[in-house]
Design a protein around this motif. Sequence first.
Motif, mmCIF file in Angstrom:
data_model
loop_
_atom_site.group_PDB
_atom_site.id
_atom_site.type_symbol
_atom_site.label_atom_id
_atom_site.label_comp_id
_atom_site.label_asym_id
_atom_site.label_seq_id
_atom_site.Cartn_x
_atom_site.Cartn_y
_atom_site.Cartn_z
ATOM 1 N N ASP A 33 -3.411 -1.249 -3.873
ATOM 2 C CA ASP A 33 -3.161 -1.236 -2.399
ATOM 3 C C ASP A 33 -3.329 -2.510 -1.922
ATOM 4 O OD1 ASP A 33 -4.611 -0.648 0.503
ATOM 5 O OD2 ASP A 33 -2.542 0.144 0.403
ATOM 6 N N LYS A 110 7.873 1.526 -0.409
ATOM 7 C CA LYS A 110 6.254 1.841 -0.366
ATOM 8 C C LYS A 110 5.758 0.650 0.890
ATOM 9 C CE LYS A 110 2.035 1.511 -2.570
ATOM 10 N NZ LYS A 110 1.379 0.956 -3.912
ATOM 11 N N GLN A 114 4.256 1.932 4.326
ATOM 12 C CA GLN A 114 2.608 1.798 4.303
ATOM 13 C C GLN A 114 1.948 1.912 5.708
ATOM 14 O OE1 GLN A 114 1.671 -1.735 2.187
ATOM 15 N NE2 GLN A 114 0.153 -0.717 1.136
#
Length: 318
Positions: A33, A110, A114
């Motif tokens: 992340d 992604k 996010q």
Amino acid sequence: MSNPFLLWNDTYMNLNEHIVMERIKDDLLDSYDEELELEFDDHFGDGLAAGDRDARALEERRLARRVYFKELFRLQTELVKLQDWVADSGHKVVVIFEGRDAAGKGGVIKRITQRLNPRICRIAALPAPNERERTQWYFQRYVSHLPAAGEIVLFDRSWYNRAGVERVMGFCSDDEYHEFFQTVPDFERMLTRSGIQVIKYWFSISDDEQYSRFLSRVHDPLKQWKLSPMDLESRRRWEQYTKAKEIMLARTHIDEAPWWVVEAVNKKKARLNCISHLLSQIPYQDVSRPLIELPARENNADYIRQPVPKDMFIPELF
């Protein structure tokens, strides 16, 4: 037990081991992340990069990551503004992501989603059609995933499966393939006339880059699940996929829904460039929101909190 990172077969022996290992390390870093990676890099970057040629190379890589994060956070802030405008205006958006296996489609999806509300911006990643779906009108199973007012739908692969994998792997007949090209321009024009904005991206990578990314998946236990038998077969049929892609782009590049090609050899640049372009395609504006004030908590004299049995708690291992 042998170290899997040292088990090279004859296919991979022509690659420089140091370069491959550096690549795998970078991919591992990239998979964390974004905020965690910043902390990870600050505290442990020197140890992870011990194999780098010199401190200057390490510092350049660290600075490049920081530039990437800064731009990514800026663009994600704009995506939140876009989301608010879409919800407020009732705009409807379909974004199609196509490209070869390991081209980076999932990575950019992604990063787009996010920070967004999954009720407004959602992903449609359909599996192979089942027996019933194979008997339906080809576009039928995709229609149910189209956006309502105030929604964005990101298609991680789409109806263009028929022009790509289905054609190359022989999963459709010649008649079905040619019918697809007759139908898809009208289908997309119908979507745009109904008020759905259609944006289509093709992620372009080189032969060598796909090979490197597949190799990284082979040696990364957390990514091996991404490497399916179909991926390996697509690797063998690289040239057939190239021909199918060229036909697809030529026959479905229409004014109402044009194709946009993303140069995706550098994954981080591809993410930033794609998000920036996506933002430029939608006429969003800032939406004013009232200030939020938290209400005071009510306290009732007759309220007694009941204890939770100890055996209902999970073990505190950390």
